[in-house]
Motif scaffolding. Structure first.
Motif, PDB file in Angstrom:
ATOM      1  N   GLU A  10      -4.059  -2.324   9.132  1.00  0.00           N
ATOM      2  CA  GLU A  10      -4.932  -3.491   9.268  1.00  0.00           C
ATOM      3  C   GLU A  10      -6.160  -3.373   8.366  1.00  0.00           C
ATOM      4  O   GLU A  10      -6.685  -4.382   7.885  1.00  0.00           O
ATOM      5  N   ALA A  11      -6.610  -2.137   8.119  1.00  0.00           N
ATOM      6  CA  ALA A  11      -7.781  -1.915   7.271  1.00  0.00           C
ATOM      7  C   ALA A  11      -7.454  -2.047   5.790  1.00  0.00           C
ATOM      8  O   ALA A  11      -8.363  -2.017   4.948  1.00  0.00           O
ATOM      9  N   GLY A  12      -6.162  -2.167   5.466  1.00  0.00           N
ATOM     10  CA  GLY A  12      -5.775  -2.422   4.092  1.00  0.00           C
ATOM     11  C   GLY A  12      -5.286  -1.235   3.298  1.00  0.00           C
ATOM     12  O   GLY A  12      -5.096  -1.342   2.074  1.00  0.00           O
ATOM     13  N   TYR A  13      -5.049  -0.109   3.949  1.00  0.00           N
ATOM     14  CA  TYR A  13      -4.551   1.056   3.218  1.00  0.00           C
ATOM     15  C   TYR A  13      -3.100   0.838   2.792  1.00  0.00           C
ATOM     16  O   TYR A  13      -2.312   0.202   3.489  1.00  0.00           O
ATOM     17  N   ALA A  14      -2.740   1.405   1.636  1.00  0.00           N
ATOM     18  CA  ALA A  14      -1.404   1.206   1.064  1.00  0.00           C
ATOM     19  C   ALA A  14      -0.380   2.189   1.606  1.00  0.00           C
ATOM     20  O   ALA A  14       0.827   1.961   1.474  1.00  0.00           O
ATOM     21  N   ALA A  15      -0.837   3.276   2.221  1.00  0.00           N
ATOM     22  CA  ALA A  15       0.065   4.295   2.774  1.00  0.00           C
ATOM     23  C   ALA A  15      -0.718   5.114   3.783  1.00  0.00           C
ATOM     24  O   ALA A  15      -1.958   5.094   3.795  1.00  0.00           O
ATOM     25  N   VAL A  16       0.004   5.849   4.639  1.00  0.00           N
ATOM     26  CA  VAL A  16      -0.642   6.733   5.618  1.00  0.00           C
ATOM     27  C   VAL A  16      -0.055   8.128   5.528  1.00  0.00           C
ATOM     28  O   VAL A  16       1.085   8.323   5.080  1.00  0.00           O
TER      29      VAL A  16
END
Length: 290
Positions: free
Chosen positions: A35-41
């Motif tokens: 939701e915060a917009g990161y492209a990967a975790v």
């Protein structure tokens, strides 16, 4: 979806991209990161040990426990998942099983480290590493075991604190030549060392910014200039959550209410957004009307 994520990650994780990789220890944290917009975790093994067992990162979790967390995270998000596989949970044969299990669970990149079992957090004292030959065999086993060519194998060395910096460079170059797609020298202790890693061990290098750890905390732009492909903040979110929980619960215990700590608590509406309530509500109504 997982195959597409793997191809995206392979294209995106390139030298100087300095892709920010927030650590997540469960599906909720992964949802918040997406939701915060990161492209990967980055699925953090330390975070799972801390949040699931309430224990330190000393090799207590099992391959199936971590696999179940990866599977839950894959169900919750549509972005690429990098999974911490610790030492592979055994020898080269165990590594093959681990890679297959994690890949089926939804991991797009699997990180293996060269510590002995049981491993310890990369910024703890008292670590030990296996031989280069043993780790090389594990990397080759991981590469052979993956079913999808776009599943990345990340090789991490913890040898900096044990054998010295020069040896850690030698190890990571050897792991690259054995077939590792992504490289990671854990716990360099100075700006000079951070700068030398991508220069003297060319490849897809990531670094780990550990708050309170041994490595200097550098901004994304500077790490990009140094040539890093990815920047892991393995437990920033978990440490922030722990800090907030401790503060709010201590305040509640001593004051009998949360008055004065409202700004540290997510609203009810925002909480429901983070767990995708609208989607589940729509699905329930659809099922009722079918």
């Amino acid at each position: 979806m997982s195959h597409e994520c793997g191809a995206f990650l392979r294209r995106t994780l390139q030298p100087s991209a300095a892709l920010l990789l927030p650590g997540v220890s469960n599906a909720l944290a992964a949802r918040i990161a997406e939701e915060a917009g990161y492209a990967a975790v980055f699925v953090t093994g330390a975070g799972i040990a801390n949040s699931y067992l309430g224990a330190p990162d000393i090799g207590l979790t099992t391959v199936t426990e971590v696999g179940a967390h990866i599977n839950a995270i894959r169900e919750a998000v549509s972005i690429p998942i990098i999974a911490d596989a610790d030492t592979g949970f055994g020898n080269a044969l165990n590594v093959m099983r681990t890679v297959r299990l994690f890949e089926r669970a939804g991991a797009n990149c699997i990180m293996l480290e060269d510590q002995t079992f049981p491993k310890r957090c990369g910024h703890f004292e008292g670590k030990a590493v296996v031989s280069i030959e043993e780790m090389t065999a594990k990397i080759k086993a991981a590469v052979d075991a993956r079913a999808n060519a776009d599943t990345l194998i990340m090789a991490r060395t913890d040898s900096r604190a044990i054998e010295g910096f020069e040896r850690s460079l030698e190890r990571i170059r050897t792991y690259r030549d054995a077939g590792a797609d992504v490289l990671f020298v854990e716990a360099p202790s100075s700006l000079e060392e951070l700068a030398r890693i991508p220069r003297e061990a060319p490849g897809v290098q990531v670094c780990n910014m550990v708050i309170g750890g041994k490595t200097p905390l550098l901004p994304q732009a500077q790490l990009s200039e140094l040539g890093y492909a990815g920047v892991i903040y393995a437990n920033a979110a978990l440490q922030a959550a722990m800090f907030a929980m401790k503060n709010v619960l201590e305040h509640l215990r001593s004051h009998g209410s949360i008055e004065g700590r409202e700004d540290q608590i997510m609203s009810f509406a925002e909480r429901q957004k983070m767990v995708n309530f609208a989607r589940y509500d729509a699905l329930a109504k659809q099922c009722a009307n079918d």
